[in-house]
Design an enzyme around this catalytic site. Structure first.
Site, mmCIF file in Angstrom:
data_model
loop_
_atom_site.group_PDB
_atom_site.id
_atom_site.type_symbol
_atom_site.label_atom_id
_atom_site.label_comp_id
_atom_site.label_asym_id
_atom_site.label_seq_id
_atom_site.Cartn_x
_atom_site.Cartn_y
_atom_site.Cartn_z
ATOM 1 C CG ASP A 74 46.004 64.927 88.757
ATOM 2 O OD1 ASP A 74 46.884 64.857 87.875
ATOM 3 O OD2 ASP A 74 45.983 64.183 89.752
ATOM 4 C CG ASP A 89 50.134 80.626 87.624
ATOM 5 O OD1 ASP A 89 50.536 81.497 86.834
ATOM 6 O OD2 ASP A 89 48.994 80.647 88.127
#
Length: 641
Positions: A227, A288
């Site tokens: 994050d 991804d």
């Protein structure tokens, strides 16, 4: 200590087949009919250069299914207590694991985890927890589930910095304190002082980052959520302003490349809060999943469809997932990126129709399906997460796209793509089709015309996946939708002469290839252009997911336009897609396919050839390599299966 949780920090063929295909072209898109031309295979073609990480995860299509602690931590603005974590895992195991939700993942509120290994790696989610990561990984494994972890390997906890005994893994000469710049705290300018940002220019920094990733991998963690990437890159938040020191584009790209390398094929890398500068090139190369909207926050319709509708050049580029999925759809698909619409909180919606819309959108876009309701919140709403027919679209790897109206980016023209009409093709040739009504007041009828929009002149068998009802053969999918309502269908076209057609406009695009419709005569709603020589380090390509029952040399046809001076050649690469590391091998090729020159760009022909496909799921990639000549526009491929 100031609580700097992630949420409080954010303010808010054959000749017969060919004749049939050309014969179905509508008069409004009339094209010059061209006879089939045989492809000329050359087995010495070098492989294509890729712009993406191209992991087993993205090659498999849609995102994972899991549960996240957010539904507890956001309302409480606190880390989840260990007993609540356990209670939710037990609930997950009993109610959702059999439906494929097999990961329990932590989230923010992480600053309170200060206990670290000798190499500075946190040992648990929070200091108040009795048990460490290993315990919970084993607890989940005993229930046939896995542990997902939220953490950024660029964070260095202050406690490790202040402990002189902590050294970098494999570098006993480098102390953890040597890896940071004094005062370079995560969220420094708004009160952060517990997590340092790693200085990637320091000796030992690469070992620290990659050691962190491998530390979690060794614990059996298959899914890592990373994050606050925008805050690392330039130190700014679109709503707050300056939050900490910037670290620069070069350092950002370097750090992501280290993470990518360490993750390999064993860990799915989820990139959260990236600015997505340069059209998401760094994230595409190294991740991804990528978050495409603001946080789920309090949930409900406003977070799903409301809020800011326009684009901004900073995270979140779009505020709601409808716009985020639409705006970044040119980056989705097999081998590219999984677009992450954040968490699902069914209990926060006002009606069952809104709940179905939430689920339909996430499934249609190929997003991860991340439940964030807790066992105490779910009430009578668990049904929305457990519709087996809807979940089968996700299991089959559905990654849909909105209907494109032009090649203009959605960021520049919000009318260029339709946020309320979605379609995606599945490997067996069937389709997932979703229709939405985002209006707050009007009942509307939404339709996808199979011939005009998908290139299915034969129509298809339509099945309503919430009604569990076959609607029969039709030329379209249509629904009258009340405000905030939606519908999702599975459409199965009949096989004509044993062939299955895969339109390029709904495939995965990479290396600069993309949608267009600026030449007439195409089937469906458009074609892919950009399959031409470029100056970049990656080759333009289109990837199709194809399911076949057995290994065979398969007749193939490629509908194309080519008005260049050269006989254009473009590589056709067939790969076996399987979420196993050992099954990444090439099935056939790369080989060259010849696309002879045609009269104009409005003239369409079909190049014929043969490629070998393996039993099961294959990825067929058409790309323009560095040694190829000319350029083509690609309308579809057709396989005689």
């Amino acid at each position: 200590m100031m609580n700097l949780s992630r949420r409080t920090l954010l303010t808010t063929g054959s000749a017969a087949t060919l004749a049939y295909a050309l014969g179905m072209a509508g008069s409004a898109q009339a094209a010059t009919a061209v006879t089939a031309r045989p492809g000329v295979p050359v087995t010495a073609a070098p492989p294509l250069r890729l712009a993406s990480r191209n992991s087993v995860f993205t090659r498999s299509g849609a995102g994972p299914r899991y549960w996240n602690i957010y539904g507890y931590s956001f309302p409480h603005n606190a880390p989840i207590p260990e007993n609540e974590w356990k209670a939710n895992i037990d609930w997950l195991a009993g109610n959702f694991a059999d439906f494929g939700y097999d990961i329990a993942c932590t989230d923010g509120w992480i600053e309170g985890s200060s206990r670290t290994t000798g190499n500075g790696y946190i040992t648990s989610y929070n200091d108040s927890w009795q048990h460490d990561w290993a315990y919970w990984a084993n607890y989940l494994a005993a229930r046939k589930m896995k542990l997902g972890v939220y953490y950024n390997p660029l964070w260095v906890h202050r406690a490790a910095v202040e402990d002189a005994s902590k050294t970098v893994l494999g570098r006993p000469d480098v102390k953890i304190a040597d890896l940071v710049v004094p005062g370079d705290f995560f969220a420094r300018d708004i009160g952060g002082n517990q997590l340092y940002w790693l200085d990637v220019t320091k000796s030992g920094a690469k070992e620290y980052v990659q050691g962190y990733v491998r530390y979690f991998k060794d614990l059996g963690v298959p899914y890592l959520r990373i994050d606050f990437l925008s805050w690392y890159e330039d130190g700014r938040d679109a709503n707050i302003g300056q939050v900490n020191a910037p670290h620069g584009r070069a350092n950002y790209e370097l750090a992501l490349s280290w993470i990518n390398e360490a993750a390999g094929e064993d860990m799915e890398v989820s990139l959260v809060m990236p600015h997505m500068f340069q059209d998401g090139s760094a994230e595409l190369a190294n991740g991804d999943l990528v978050r495409i909207n603001a946080d789920a926050d309090k949930g409900g319709w406003d977070r799903l469809s409301g809020m800011r509708q326009n684009w901004q050049d900073a995270w979140p580029n779009w505020a709601n997932p409808f716009c985020g999925f639409t705006g970044w759809s040119h980056r989705n698909g097999r081998g590219q990126l999984i677009l992450d619409g954040d968490f699902m909180r069914a209990s926060t919606f006002a009606s069952d129709e809104e709940r179905k819309t939430m689920m339909n959108l996430m499934v249609a876009a190929g997003s991860p399906l991340a439940i964030a309701d807790t066992y105490q919140q779910i009430g009578n709403n668990a049904w929305v997460y457990t519709n087996k027919e809807v979940l089968q679209l996700n299991a089959d790897g559905l990654v849909g796209k909105p209907l494109y109206r032009s090649a203009t980016p959605f960021s520049k023209d919000p009318g260029s793509r339709d946020t309320e009409r979605w379609a995606g093709q599945l490997p067996d040739g069937s389709w997932g089709v979703a229709l939405f009504n985002r209006s707050d007041t009007e009942t509307v009828t939404k339709t996808i015309d199979f011939a005009k929009d998908l290139g299915l002149a034969t129509g298809g068998n339509v099945r309503d996946l919430w009604e569990h009802r076959n609607l029969g053969m039709d030329s379209r999918a249509t629904a009258a939708l009340a405000p905030h309502a939606s519908a999702i269908f599975r459409v199965t076209p009949p096989k004509m002469h044993g062939t299955t057609r895969y339109p390029a406009a709904f495939a995965a695009w990479g290396g600069g290839a993309g949608f267009n419709n600026n030449h007439p005569g195409y089937d469906g709603n458009g074609f892919v252009d950009g399959l031409q020589a470029g100056s970049g380090s990656a080759d333009p390509l289109v990837t199709f997911a194809v399911q076949v029952p057995h290994r065979a040399a398969t007749p193939s046809g490629y509908r194309y336009a080519n008005a260049t001076d050269d006989n254009t050649t473009s590589k056709t690469t067939t790969k076996k897609a399987n979420p196993e590391k050992a099954d990444r091998s090439t099935v056939d090729g790369p080989v060259h396919v010849s696309f002879p020159g045609l009269a104009t760009w409005d003239t369409w022909g079909v190049a014929a050839g043969t490629i070998t496909l393996d039993a099961g799921l294959n990825l067929v990639t058409i790309g323009r390599g560095a040694t190829d000549k000319g350029a083509i526009n690609l309308n579809w491929i057709e396989l005689d299966m």
